[in-house]
Design a protein around this motif. Structure first.
Motif, mmCIF file in Angstrom:
data_model
loop_
_atom_site.group_PDB
_atom_site.id
_atom_site.type_symbol
_atom_site.label_atom_id
_atom_site.label_comp_id
_atom_site.label_asym_id
_atom_site.label_seq_id
_atom_site.Cartn_x
_atom_site.Cartn_y
_atom_site.Cartn_z
ATOM 1 N N PHE A 1 0.819 -1.212 0.000
ATOM 2 C CA PHE A 1 0.000 0.000 0.000
ATOM 3 C C PHE A 1 0.858 1.271 0.000
ATOM 4 O O PHE A 1 1.931 1.307 0.573
ATOM 5 N N CYS A 2 0.332 2.319 -0.645
ATOM 6 C CA CYS A 2 1.044 3.603 -0.706
ATOM 7 C C CYS A 2 1.211 4.176 0.709
ATOM 8 O O CYS A 2 0.419 3.855 1.598
ATOM 9 N N CYS B 1 -1.944 5.119 3.119
ATOM 10 C CA CYS B 1 -3.195 4.500 2.653
ATOM 11 C C CYS B 1 -3.982 3.960 3.849
ATOM 12 O O CYS B 1 -3.406 3.419 4.786
ATOM 13 N N ASN C 1 -5.926 1.408 4.091
ATOM 14 C CA ASN C 1 -6.133 -0.042 4.186
ATOM 15 C C ASN C 1 -5.481 -0.636 5.440
ATOM 16 O O ASN C 1 -6.058 -1.493 6.097
ATOM 17 N N CYS D 1 -7.063 -2.679 -4.271
ATOM 18 C CA CYS D 1 -6.036 -2.506 -3.224
ATOM 19 C C CYS D 1 -6.595 -3.022 -1.904
ATOM 20 O O CYS D 1 -5.945 -3.776 -1.185
ATOM 21 N N ASN E 1 -13.016 4.093 -0.299
ATOM 22 C CA ASN E 1 -12.140 5.248 -0.527
ATOM 23 C C ASN E 1 -12.661 6.122 -1.675
ATOM 24 O O ASN E 1 -11.951 6.980 -2.188
ATOM 25 N N GLY F 1 -8.734 2.607 -6.641
ATOM 26 C CA GLY F 1 -7.321 2.871 -6.395
ATOM 27 C C GLY F 1 -6.426 2.056 -7.304
ATOM 28 O O GLY F 1 -5.564 2.586 -8.014
ATOM 29 N N CYS G 1 -7.484 7.355 0.026
ATOM 30 C CA CYS G 1 -6.557 6.942 -1.013
ATOM 31 C C CYS G 1 -5.818 8.232 -1.391
ATOM 32 O O CYS G 1 -6.256 8.964 -2.275
ATOM 33 N N PRO G 2 -4.742 8.541 -0.676
ATOM 34 C CA PRO G 2 -4.068 9.814 -0.948
ATOM 35 C C PRO G 2 -3.499 9.863 -2.368
ATOM 36 O O PRO G 2 -3.444 10.936 -2.973
ATOM 37 N N THR G 3 -3.134 8.707 -2.891
ATOM 38 C CA THR G 3 -2.484 8.667 -4.203
ATOM 39 C C THR G 3 -3.421 9.113 -5.326
ATOM 40 O O THR G 3 -3.017 9.865 -6.207
ATOM 41 N N TYR G 4 -4.664 8.652 -5.307
ATOM 42 C CA TYR G 4 -5.580 9.032 -6.388
ATOM 43 C C TYR G 4 -6.653 10.002 -5.933
ATOM 44 O O TYR G 4 -6.732 11.115 -6.440
#
Ligand SMILES: Cc1ncc(C[n+]2csc(CCOP(=O)(O)OP(=O)(O)O)c2C)c(N)n1
Ligand code: SF4
Lengths: 69, 288
Positions: free
Chosen positions: B22-23, B26, B28, B57, B127, B131, B206-209
């Motif tokens: 996981f990023c 995240c 999760n 994810c 989220n 993701g 989901c900070p990444t997306y």
């Protein structure tokens, strides 16, 4: 005692942000992976509430229950 | 690392797979912690647990947990879990799923699982985005939020998954966020103890997306946002609908007793029922 596993920490800083007693501070120097692993600078303030353990998405934090003093 | 001071959930994890994929930041992993905490307090036997997940994810969570698990096809974990539970009524079956997995491709399995009131605990990590595949809009993305398939903002209204499963017949429904890990763990505990279909919606980051596309670049800013936008159900009931616009209502939405599906099937088939008999599954984690 608070231990942070540097192999697991990804430097998201959630522990630093959500610790009610502001025990953690971001380290100035990055580790070998380039991650600024937080350090429990104000460990003496820690009440062992365990919130950081629940908040750490990478299971990198350990707080020893045993009282040293 | 010093074994004497190890993270207290490490004993449940497949340590050879860590660090997880996981990023950074995240949600999760936080839901995973809340699950362990709820499981311990519900006094669930870790050896009697089977985890089922779909694709995403969020669906990778069981892959890190040292118990029997099924990583199934996209959207189908509740269908697989239904079969698993019917063949082994004594197993504690928990489903880890995402908003895309449970509400888009798997939406029908979700409502029919709830309608049957089969004894499963479904933990949906919501989220509000896909993701794994790169930030596409999901059925729970808020109107106006940005995603790779909504460069001008999502036009549709999102599903309220807790209200949806409640209306479909789930006997336990709760929603909390990763910024409320203690309440989330309590809800998971109650869901595990409920004999019937339990749905726990874990609103997550989901900070990444989602974060990057919606002006919240870090996990910290996403969690502060979730915390600020959350209102407990009890408070929301006293408020005006217009003040609740864009707010996230958290709390317990359903908790009742009703006939459970597996038990009814067992009654119907009499001594052919496997309750009380050895499991039909050979655990991959138990020695011969
Ligand atoms: C049948 C099928 N269709 C589409 C996909 C592509 N796919 C993989 S994961 C995913 C969405 C996952 O979203 P969600 O369940 O919200 O999980 P997240 O990654 O956000 O945790 C999709 C569409 C697939 N793997 N299989
Ligand atoms: S893409 Fe989003 S959901 Fe997937 S691991 Fe990264 S932060 Fe988590």
């Amino acid at each position: 005692m608070i231990t942070i596993n540097e192999d697991l920490c990804k430097g998201c800083n959630l522990c630093k942000e959500f610790c009610p007693l502001k025990v953690y501070e971001e380290s100035k120097i990055p580790n070998k992976k380039g991650i600024h692993v937080p350090c429990p600078k104000n460990e003496n303030k820690c009440t062992k509430c365990g919130l950081c353990i629940l908040m750490c998405p990478d299971q990198a934090i350990a707080v020893d229950d045993k009282d040293e003093d | 690392m010093d074994k004497t001071n190890q993270n207290r959930f490490m004993k449940y994890l497949r340590t050879d797979r860590l660090p997880n994929i996981f990023c950074p930041g995240c949600g999760n992993g936080i839901v995973m912690n809340a699950f362990f905490n709820g499981m311990e307090r519900a006094e669930i036997d870790f050896d009697n647990l089977a985890l089922v997940s779909g694709i995403g994810c969020s669906s990778r969570v069981p892959g890190y947990i040292k118990c029997d698990s099924l990583h199934t096809t996209h959207g189908r974990p509740i269908a697989f879990a239904t079969g698993l539970k019917l063949a082994n009524p004594e197993l504690d079956v928990v489903v880890f799923t995402g908003d895309g997995d449970a509400a888009a491709i798997g939406g029908n399995h979700l409502i029919h699982g709830a309608r049957r009131n089969i004894d499963l605990t479904v933990i949906c990590i919501n989220n509000s985005i896909y993701g794994m595949t790169g930030g596409q809009i999901s059925p729970t993305s808020p109107t106006g939020s940005y995603g790779s398939t909504a460069p001008f903002g999502a036009v549709e209204k999102p599903f309220d998954l807790s209200e949806l499963t409640k209306a479909a017949g789930a006997t336990y429904v709760s929603r909390w966020t990763t910024a409320h890990p203690v309440q989330l763990a309590n809800a998971i505990k109650a869901g595990l103890q409920n004999k019937g279909f339990s749905f726990i919606e874990a609103v997550s980051q989901c900070p990444t997306y989602f974060g990057r596309k919606n002006k919240m670049k870090t996990a910290v800013s996403m969690m502060q946002w979730m915390k600020a936008e959350s209102i407990t159900k009890r408070r929301a009931e006293k408020m005006d609908v217009t003040d609740l616009k864009d707010k996230l209502i958290v709390g317990e939405f359903q908790n009742k007793n009703e006939a459970e599906f597996t038990e009814q099937i067992c009654k119907l088939i009499g001594d052919k029922c496997t309750t009380g008999k050895p499991s039909s599954i050979k655990s991959a984690f138990k020695e011969d």
